[in-house]
Design a protein around this motif. Structure first.
Motif, PDB file in Angstrom:
ATOM      1  N   LYS A 570       0.844  -1.196   0.000  1.00 28.40           N
ATOM      2  CA  LYS A 570       0.000   0.000   0.000  1.00 28.40           C
ATOM      3  C   LYS A 570       0.882   1.250   0.000  1.00 28.40           C
ATOM      4  O   LYS A 570       1.881   1.313   0.724  1.00 28.40           O
ATOM      5  N   LEU A 571       0.453   2.243  -0.770  1.00 30.81           N
ATOM      6  CA  LEU A 571       1.233   3.458  -0.870  1.00 30.81           C
ATOM      7  C   LEU A 571       1.395   4.136   0.483  1.00 30.81           C
ATOM      8  O   LEU A 571       2.481   4.608   0.827  1.00 30.81           O
ATOM      9  N   GLU A 572       0.305   4.146   1.286  1.00 32.86           N
ATOM     10  CA  GLU A 572       0.402   4.803   2.595  1.00 32.86           C
ATOM     11  C   GLU A 572       1.383   4.085   3.512  1.00 32.86           C
ATOM     12  O   GLU A 572       2.061   4.718   4.335  1.00 32.86           O
ATOM     13  N   ASP A 573       1.485   2.755   3.366  1.00 38.78           N
ATOM     14  CA  ASP A 573       2.452   2.000   4.175  1.00 38.78           C
ATOM     15  C   ASP A 573       3.889   2.318   3.747  1.00 38.78           C
ATOM     16  O   ASP A 573       4.777   2.489   4.593  1.00 38.78           O
ATOM     17  N   ILE A 574       4.098   2.411   2.428  1.00 37.28           N
ATOM     18  CA  ILE A 574       5.442   2.743   1.927  1.00 37.28           C
ATOM     19  C   ILE A 574       5.864   4.114   2.445  1.00 37.28           C
ATOM     20  O   ILE A 574       6.983   4.300   2.936  1.00 37.28           O
ATOM     21  N   LEU A 575       4.950   5.075   2.337  1.00 34.63           N
ATOM     22  CA  LEU A 575       5.268   6.429   2.789  1.00 34.63           C
ATOM     23  C   LEU A 575       5.500   6.476   4.297  1.00 34.63           C
ATOM     24  O   LEU A 575       6.378   7.208   4.774  1.00 34.63           O
ATOM     25  N   SER A 576       4.724   5.678   5.056  1.00 34.26           N
ATOM     26  CA  SER A 576       4.902   5.638   6.515  1.00 34.26           C
ATOM     27  C   SER A 576       6.269   5.074   6.874  1.00 34.26           C
ATOM     28  O   SER A 576       6.949   5.580   7.779  1.00 34.26           O
ATOM     29  N   TRP A 577       6.670   3.996   6.202  1.00 35.22           N
ATOM     30  CA  TRP A 577       7.996   3.421   6.469  1.00 35.22           C
ATOM     31  C   TRP A 577       9.089   4.429   6.116  1.00 35.22           C
ATOM     32  O   TRP A 577      10.069   4.568   6.838  1.00 35.22           O
ATOM     33  N   ARG A 578       8.927   5.139   5.008  1.00 35.71           N
ATOM     34  CA  ARG A 578       9.927   6.130   4.620  1.00 35.71           C
ATOM     35  C   ARG A 578      10.060   7.223   5.685  1.00 35.71           C
ATOM     36  O   ARG A 578      11.165   7.632   6.040  1.00 35.71           O
ATOM     37  N   GLU A 579       8.922   7.685   6.171  1.00 36.51           N
ATOM     38  CA  GLU A 579       8.931   8.726   7.194  1.00 36.51           C
ATOM     39  C   GLU A 579       9.609   8.222   8.467  1.00 36.51           C
ATOM     40  O   GLU A 579      10.375   8.941   9.117  1.00 36.51           O
ATOM     41  N   PHE A 580       9.333   6.957   8.809  1.00 33.84           N
ATOM     42  CA  PHE A 580       9.920   6.355  10.012  1.00 33.84           C
ATOM     43  C   PHE A 580      11.444   6.315   9.913  1.00 33.84           C
ATOM     44  O   PHE A 580      12.151   6.721  10.841  1.00 33.84           O
ATOM     45  N   PHE A 581      11.956   5.842   8.783  1.00 38.31           N
ATOM     46  CA  PHE A 581      13.412   5.716   8.625  1.00 38.31           C
ATOM     47  C   PHE A 581      14.088   7.080   8.566  1.00 38.31           C
ATOM     48  O   PHE A 581      15.199   7.250   9.072  1.00 38.31           O
ATOM     49  N   MET A 582      13.423   8.063   7.957  1.00 34.19           N
ATOM     50  CA  MET A 582      13.991   9.413   7.922  1.00 34.19           C
ATOM     51  C   MET A 582      13.983  10.043   9.311  1.00 34.19           C
ATOM     52  O   MET A 582      14.976  10.632   9.747  1.00 34.19           O
ATOM     53  N   GLU A 583      12.867   9.893  10.029  1.00 32.89           N
ATOM     54  CA  GLU A 583      12.735  10.492  11.354  1.00 32.89           C
ATOM     55  C   GLU A 583      13.737   9.907  12.340  1.00 32.89           C
ATOM     56  O   GLU A 583      14.370  10.635  13.119  1.00 32.89           O
ATOM     57  N   LYS A 584      13.890   8.588  12.297  1.00 33.39           N
ATOM     58  CA  LYS A 584      14.795   7.907  13.233  1.00 33.39           C
ATOM     59  C   LYS A 584      16.249   7.924  12.736  1.00 33.39           C
ATOM     60  O   LYS A 584      17.148   7.461  13.437  1.00 33.39           O
ATOM     61  N   GLU A 585      16.445   8.439  11.525  1.00 33.17           N
ATOM     62  CA  GLU A 585      17.779   8.462  10.899  1.00 33.17           C
ATOM     63  C   GLU A 585      18.410   7.073  10.898  1.00 33.17           C
ATOM     64  O   GLU A 585      19.545   6.860  11.333  1.00 33.17           O
ATOM     65  N   ILE A 586      17.639   6.119  10.394  1.00 35.58           N
ATOM     66  CA  ILE A 586      18.111   4.740  10.241  1.00 35.58           C
ATOM     67  C   ILE A 586      18.572   4.560   8.802  1.00 35.58           C
ATOM     68  O   ILE A 586      17.776   4.707   7.870  1.00 35.58           O
ATOM     69  N   LYS A 587      19.843   4.280   8.629  1.00 29.62           N
ATOM     70  CA  LYS A 587      20.405   4.105   7.285  1.00 29.62           C
ATOM     71  C   LYS A 587      20.352   2.631   6.905  1.00 29.62           C
ATOM     72  O   LYS A 587      20.864   1.781   7.626  1.00 29.62           O
ATOM     73  N   GLN A 588      19.737   2.333   5.766  1.00 31.33           N
ATOM     74  CA  GLN A 588      19.600   0.945   5.330  1.00 31.33           C
ATOM     75  C   GLN A 588      20.814   0.501   4.522  1.00 31.33           C
ATOM     76  O   GLN A 588      21.390   1.281   3.748  1.00 31.33           O
ATOM     77  N   ALA A 589      21.176  -0.778   4.692  1.00 29.71           N
ATOM     78  CA  ALA A 589      22.346  -1.322   3.994  1.00 29.71           C
ATOM     79  C   ALA A 589      22.120  -1.367   2.487  1.00 29.71           C
ATOM     80  O   ALA A 589      23.077  -1.284   1.704  1.00 29.71           O
ATOM     81  N   ILE A 590      20.869  -1.526   2.062  1.00 25.81           N
ATOM     82  CA  ILE A 590      20.532  -1.479   0.637  1.00 25.81           C
ATOM     83  C   ILE A 590      19.367  -0.523   0.457  1.00 25.81           C
ATOM     84  O   ILE A 590      18.669  -0.183   1.416  1.00 25.81           O
ATOM     85  N   LYS A 591      19.152  -0.086  -0.749  1.00 30.33           N
ATOM     86  CA  LYS A 591      18.033   0.813  -1.035  1.00 30.33           C
ATOM     87  C   LYS A 591      16.751  -0.006  -1.014  1.00 30.33           C
ATOM     88  O   LYS A 591      16.472  -0.753  -1.953  1.00 30.33           O
ATOM     89  N   GLN A 592      15.962   0.140   0.052  1.00 31.87           N
ATOM     90  CA  GLN A 592      14.792  -0.715   0.216  1.00 31.87           C
ATOM     91  C   GLN A 592      13.495   0.082   0.335  1.00 31.87           C
ATOM     92  O   GLN A 592      12.660   0.048  -0.562  1.00 31.87           O
ATOM     93  N   VAL A 593      13.307   0.831   1.424  1.00 34.80           N
ATOM     94  CA  VAL A 593      12.034   1.547   1.551  1.00 34.80           C
ATOM     95  C   VAL A 593      11.933   2.662   0.506  1.00 34.80           C
ATOM     96  O   VAL A 593      10.830   3.088   0.149  1.00 34.80           O
ATOM     97  N   PHE A 594      13.060   3.152   0.018  1.00 36.41           N
ATOM     98  CA  PHE A 594      13.051   4.151  -1.044  1.00 36.41           C
ATOM     99  C   PHE A 594      13.340   3.510  -2.406  1.00 36.41           C
ATOM    100  O   PHE A 594      13.709   4.205  -3.353  1.00 36.41           O
TER     101      PHE A 594
END
Length: 860
Positions: A570-594
């Motif tokens: 779901k688009l809203e879920d993708i956007l929510s995960w993106r916001e979560f990772f940006m807010e918490k400044e969690i860097k992913q090992a691979i390009k995943q939520v984005f």
């Protein structure tokens, strides 16, 4: 008068064309003679077949006649005047060349010599002149064996062999090919051993068989071995004899047996120690470049010559590597990884430096049947780019997996070492000091010194550097190896989407989540948990699994697990995960939520079996080739020469779905746009197809994740390798209007999927940056208001226009100097985003720029 008779008459050679033997030679010569004499073969002469029906005496007379005339040619050649030398020498050489072809064809078969005839044959055949030419020397030695097998040993034959083996003998061949010379001496030595009744291994002696001294590697080994005690020297001479005899793509059981017998007198431990030392010397062997200059028609030219390990030593080293399978241990396994990487380093205009040695490493690693070796092969598969190499490594891993009843992917999971890491660390105690190897992140492995009390030190204590030099080197090597493995396994995980990887809960825990090395990657990623028809997308945060609403869920062994992908979410879920990772400044090992998502377009539904989404781009071919191989696509470079092709197809196999994907590539003619090897610098892109059972498959039936990932790969190839990213390309004189228009369109045109995601990240990132007050996102540009000008940086190509009249600003970025390296980005792998931000920060303070080439454009 035919050619041969005229040459014989002109140069007064021995042959008179009166006997049946001489007439036979004349007939065969006429049938073999051609302008391209160096390509002839004895089968080109129908008359030669008649020799099989002749008496032995006839064969011998042909051989003696040929030898007499070869001597005569030598005498005449040495007396040629300088004036006639080149032309006459060529005529004589053609005759000698064909005579040797006839001679070799005869001596390949058994000849029933008497003792006197054999000695005469040997002394004539092993003259200095004949053996320095391309004479069939190994077959001459075999004639001795034919004789002794039938008649037994003879003092005269033994004496001849002894003289032949001695270096100072006048019979010793002065071959240009040192490997061939030593091979002959080895054959003669082994034959002499059998004729002398010397069957005891300990009593056999070998001549000084050494490495070629044409390079520093061979010199080093020769100095070392000749300094050994005589009894130890003999062990290595016998080993080197075995190395020089052995050939092929991989060793046979017989060859391995001979190598084992050669190693036994040296001793397994002593040999392993020496092997480690010599292979390490090869790793540090320097291939030196020499630039040579010459003048032609009053113009100066230059070219580069690379001084690699000599051909003779490369052949021996290949067999030396094979021999390591007989004494293999963990130290050798790790060293062979370095040898393989060294061997596949490219020499410009040539290719891999020593491919045969690299292939030998793969053979030994596979034969070791070690999980550590599989891990190394898996890493090398991602690092090395040659199609043939990838095919070979895959074959070895596949064979090992089959033996263990595992899939290739399971085998690679199982083989990843945790290196003994506990809580991401390995602690080494050195009395009052401590060295800590630590995984700082999924891309950084550090080494830190401290006292027992925990006080940090800048570097190793001076005393320890000397006392523990070898141990500290091993730890530093381990740090590099962990870094390489971590990078390779991260890339492998990124490629797993198209392979439909599912894990049982138990294997997920073992190979990823609780793994000493892989956990640091796995815990930055989202995972989809399956139980029947139920799915949960979860992330491990602050010690617990949470869903998109940050509610805790406790999974158990009833779940299966897959790497989360945005396709189908779901688009809203993708956007929510993106916001979560940006807010918490969690860097992913691979390009995943984005991660970019590619879905079928209306145009692709119309074309049905192909997509033009990535067509009509101009790519830098070598950069495209590197990117394609890095993403496990196969591709062959297109050349600016007539090889029958005007196009090529880049392919990737997806066996889990019985599919392969194709990206069609075309030649682009741009004047003088090819390298020294004749390879086009630029190519054009065409359609993308999927193939199933040899036929194009409708795009509608391609699994959505597979379609998206293949499109993402090709978008990456275009996005990185397009000439539109090159700020200087459009100014090149050879570029015509059509191709210059492409550059303009790509540089400032519509955003592709990668650039669209980059824009979404910028929208979240920009308010947090210190340039926020002077930066604005507008359509496909990032606008920067400097003190002097306003700049429009294209979010896709990162090329720049300056207001008010959209003048082009050329900035050639130094990627080594990235002032924005400390800015938080939510994933690894988008160099374009880093470059865009680097340009933005530079231009935000355009009044402080000191680079004259940039300042002159801004103030123009």
């Amino acid at each position: 008068m035919n050619r041969l008779k005229k040459i014989v008459k002109d140069f007064k050679l021995e042959i008179q064309f009166e006997t049946e033997v001489e007439k036979f030679i004349e007939t065969v010569f006429d049938e073999l003679h051609q302008d391209r004499y160096y390509t002839i073969k004895i089968k080109d002469s129908p008359s030669f077949e008649s020799i099989k029906k002749k008496e032995e005496t006839f064969k011998k007379e042909v051989v003696y006649t040929l030898l007499d005339n070869l001597f005569s040619i030598t005498r005449v050649s040495s007396n040629l005047s300088e004036k006639s030398k080149n032309n006459d020498w060529d005529k004589l050489y053609r005759v000698a060349y064909i005579f040797r072809i006839i001679y070799e064809a005869i001596v390949r078969s058994k000849i029933d010599f008497t003792e006197d005839e054999l000695i005469k044959f040997l002394e004539n055949s092993f003259s200095d002149f004949l053996t320095s030419s391309s004479m069939p020397n190994t077959y001459i030695i075999k004639q001795i064996k034919y004789y002794t097998d039938k008649n037994g040993s003879s003092e005269r034959v033994v004496s001849f062999l002894q003289k032949f083996i001695e270096k100072d003998s006048k019979l010793f061949p002065s071959l240009y090919n040192k490997k061939e010379r030593d091979k002959l001496r080895i054959m003669a030595t082994e034959l002499l051993h059998s004729l002398s009744g010397n069957d005891k291994e300990t009593e056999k002696t070998f001549p000084a068989i050494l490495w070629s001294d044409e390079d520093t590697f061979g010199e080093k080994l020769n100095i070392e071995v000749t300094g050994f005690p005589e009894n130890v020297q003999q062990g290595y001479y016998r080993l080197f004899a075995a190395l020089k005899k052995t050939s092929g793509g991989s060793p046979s059981a017989k060859q391995l047996k001979e190598l084992k017998e050669a190693i036994e007198p040296i001793g397994e431990e002593a040999y392993r120690e020496k092997l480690l030392s010599w292979l390490d010397a090869f790793v540090y062997f320097e291939i030196k470049k020499e630039t040579r200059h010459y003048n032609h028609n009053n113009r100066d030219y230059h070219y580069d010559v690379y001084h690699n390990i000599s051909g003779v030593n490369a052949d021996m080293l290949k067999v030396l590597v094979w021999s390591s399978v007989l004494v293999i241990n963990d130290s050798l396994i790790h060293l062979l990884s370095k040898v393989a990487e060294k061997s596949y380093k490219k020499i410009p205009g040539t290719g891999p430096a020593n491919q045969a040695i690299g292939n030998a490493c793969f053979y030994v690693l596979a034969e070791s049947k070690s999980l550590e070796a599989v891990s190394i092969l898996s890493r090398l598969k991602l690092k090395l780019k040659q199609s043939s190499v990838l095919k070979l490594i895959n074959k070895y891993i596949s064979n090992l997996a089959s033996e263990m009843n595992l899939s290739i992917h399971e085998m690679e999971d199982l083989s990843v070492s945790d290196y003994g890491l506990q809580d991401r660390k390995i602690i080494y105690d050195f009395d009052e000091y401590r060295l800590i190897l630590e995984l700082e992140s999924f891309k950084d492995v550090s080494l830190k010194w401290q006292t027992r009390e925990g006080k940090a030190l800048k570097s190793a204590p001076a005393a320890l550097k000397k006392e523990k030099k070898a141990e500290l080197k091993n730890i530093a090597d381990l740090q590099k190896e962990i870094q390489k493995t971590l990078s390779a396994q991260r890339d492998r995980l990124d490629r797993s989407y198209i392979y439909d990887r599912h894990y049982t809960y138990k294997n997920f825990q073992k190979y990823l989540f609780n793994h000493g090395l892989m956990s640091i990657v796995a815990k930055t990623l989202l995972w989809t948990f399956y139980k029947g028809t139920e799915t949960q997308d979860l992330f491990f945060y602050e010690g617990k699994w949470i869903d998109v609403e940050q509610k805790e869920l406790v999974p158990d062994e009833t779940y299966s697990i897959r790497l989360w992908h945005p396709v189908g979410k779901k688009l809203e879920d993708i956007l929510s995960w993106r916001e979560f990772f940006m807010e918490k400044e969690i860097k992913q090992a691979i390009k995943q939520v984005f991660r970019e998502v590619y879905i079928l377009t209306d145009a692709e539904l119309e074309t049905r079996v192909y997509s033009n989404r990535m067509a009509a781009h101009i790519l830098k071919q070598h950069q495209f080739n590197t990117l394609a191989k890095g993403r496990t696509w196969s591709y062959s470079l297109l050349g600016a020469y007539d090889d029958g092709r005007d196009g090529e197809i880049a392919r990737i196999s997806i066996p889990e779905y019985n599919l392969s994907a194709e990206f069609w590539i075309n030649e682009i003619y741009i004047e003088d746009s090819f390298n020294d090897a004749g390879i086009w610098n630029y190519v054009g892109t065409d359609q993308i197809r999927f193939i199933r059972d040899g036929k194009p498959e409708e795009l509608l039936y391609i699994p959505p994740i597979v379609l998206s990932e293949v499109m993402r790969d090709t978008d990456l190839f275009v996005g990185v390798a397009s000439v539109g990213n090159d700020p200087e390309w459009s100014d090149r004189g050879a570029v015509d209007t059509q191709h210059r228009n492409y550059w303009q369109t790509y540089s400032f045109g519509n955003l592709n999927e990668t650039a669209k995601v980059r824009k979404q990240i910028l929208e979240r990132l920009l308010p947090r940056l210190k340039i926020a007050k002077v930066a604005e996102i507008k359509d496909k540009f990032l606008l920067i208001k400097g003190s002097i000008r306003t700049y429009k940086i294209h979010i896709g190509s990162t090329n720049i226009l300056m207001e008010p009249n959209d003048e082009y600003l050329c900035i050639v970025a130094d990627r080594k100097k990235d002032p924005q390296s400390k800015i938080f980005l939510p994933f690894e792998g988008d160099a374009g985003l880093s470059l865009l931000l680097s340009k933005a920060f530079l231009l935000a303070e355009d009044d402080k720029i000191v680079d004259s080439s940039i300042v002159s454009q801004i103030k123009k």
